[in-house]
Enzyme design. Structure first.
Site, PDB file in Angstrom:
ATOM      1  N   SER A  55       0.849  -1.105  -0.088  1.00  0.00           N
ATOM      2  CA  SER A  55       0.052   0.064  -0.193  1.00  0.00           C
ATOM      3  C   SER A  55       0.976   1.147  -0.044  1.00  0.00           C
ATOM      4  CB  SER A  55      -0.880   0.090   1.229  1.00  0.00           C
ATOM      5  OG  SER A  55      -0.231  -0.130   2.483  1.00  0.00           O
ATOM      6  N   GLY A  92      -2.013  -4.497   1.063  1.00  0.00           N
ATOM      7  CA  GLY A  92      -2.077  -5.395   1.803  1.00  0.00           C
ATOM      8  C   GLY A  92      -1.146  -6.481   1.483  1.00  0.00           C
ATOM      9  N   ASN A 120       3.978  -5.268   5.947  1.00  0.00           N
ATOM     10  CA  ASN A 120       2.531  -5.950   6.436  1.00  0.00           C
ATOM     11  C   ASN A 120       3.070  -7.147   7.148  1.00  0.00           C
ATOM     12  OD1 ASN A 120       0.623  -4.202   5.516  1.00  0.00           O
ATOM     13  ND2 ASN A 120       0.846  -4.883   3.425  1.00  0.00           N
ATOM     14  N   ASP A 201      -4.489   6.984  10.252  1.00  0.00           N
ATOM     15  CA  ASP A 201      -4.171   5.585  10.294  1.00  0.00           C
ATOM     16  C   ASP A 201      -2.754   5.702  10.929  1.00  0.00           C
ATOM     17  OD1 ASP A 201      -2.849   5.754   7.984  1.00  0.00           O
ATOM     18  OD2 ASP A 201      -3.930   4.087   7.162  1.00  0.00           O
ATOM     19  N   HIS A 204       0.066   5.552   6.605  1.00  0.00           N
ATOM     20  CA  HIS A 204       0.126   5.680   5.234  1.00  0.00           C
ATOM     21  C   HIS A 204       0.240   7.491   5.057  1.00  0.00           C
ATOM     22  CE1 HIS A 204      -1.981   1.923   5.140  1.00  0.00           C
ATOM     23  NE2 HIS A 204      -1.017   1.654   4.032  1.00  0.00           N
TER      24      HIS A 204
END
Length: 227
Positions: A55, A92, A120, A201, A204
């Site tokens: 991402s 992801g 991730n 979040d 990002h």
């Protein structure tokens, strides 16, 4: 009676001499067949740089056209360097996912690959050794294809604890040293931890954050682009 017979015979003769319906039609002159021609875009002869990641590469949450590969392309174009940046980021993805879609990335026939995978894995607490092995396989395949691999270093939020974070960080520094790869020490340098450059979040970058990430990447890859 004889008069009526003569009239009937004359009428039949007139009918037999009249042109048939098909004979009265004149076909329209045939038109020349003109083949439709479609404009063909010229082949892109620029060198190919593939941004291969998750991402952070895909530009998750940022407006369209504001991923770090988009900004990297603008920096390259501003220097009139003949390189085309291909965004192969999928949100992801773990290193296992990246290994599975490696054949798709190789179809681009990249000359340089910016490898940004592993974040991730860390966020999911995947064993560090598994991450290292997957990245090593990806690097080997890319190098065997003739591509130059630029590795993006990663870290994790402090709450993951030093016993996990330090070995995780060493995956990237260790592979870069072992495989003699150019290393971006930390992809989000100057961005991570800055609330004004990160989305809510905290993971990002915003569009402005991605612009800075593009500069981080450009600093490392530009010497390779000029070779």
């Amino acid at each position: 009676m004889r008069y009526l017979i003569l009239i009937a015979v004359a009428a039949l003769a007139a009918c037999s001499n009249s042109p048939k319906p098909d004979e009265t039609r004149s076909e329209p002159p045939s038109r020349p067949v003109i083949a439709e021609t479609k404009a063909v875009a010229p082949a892109d002869t620029r060198h190919r740089l593939v941004a291969f990641g998750d991402s952070l590469t895909a530009g998750y949450g940022a407006p369209a056209g504001s991923s770090y590969p988009d900004y990297l392309q603008k920096l390259i174009d501003a220097k009139n360097l003949p390189w085309h940046v291909i965004n192969a980021g999928i949100s992801g993805d773990t290193t296992t996912d990246g290994l599975a879609r490696l054949p798709t990335v190789l179809e681009y026939k990249p000359e340089i690959v910016i490898l940004e995978l592993g974040a991730n894995d860390g966020l999911r607490g995947i064993p560090v050794e598994s991450t290292r092995q997957n990245l090593q396989q990806i690097i080997a395949a890319l190098k065997n294809s003739g591509a130059t691999v630029v590795l993006a270093g990663m870290t994790l939020p402090p709450n993951y604890g030093p016993d996990y974070i330090r070995p995780f960080e060493r995956v990237f520094t260790g592979l870069a040293k072992r495989e003699n790869l150019p290393l971006i020490p930390f992809l989000l340098a100057g961005v991570g931890g800055h609330a004004d450059l990160m989305q809510q979040d905290g993971l990002h970058p915003t569009a402005e954050g991605n612009r800075i990430v593009g500069q981080n990447v450009m600093t490392v890859v530009e010497p390779r682009l000029r070779k």
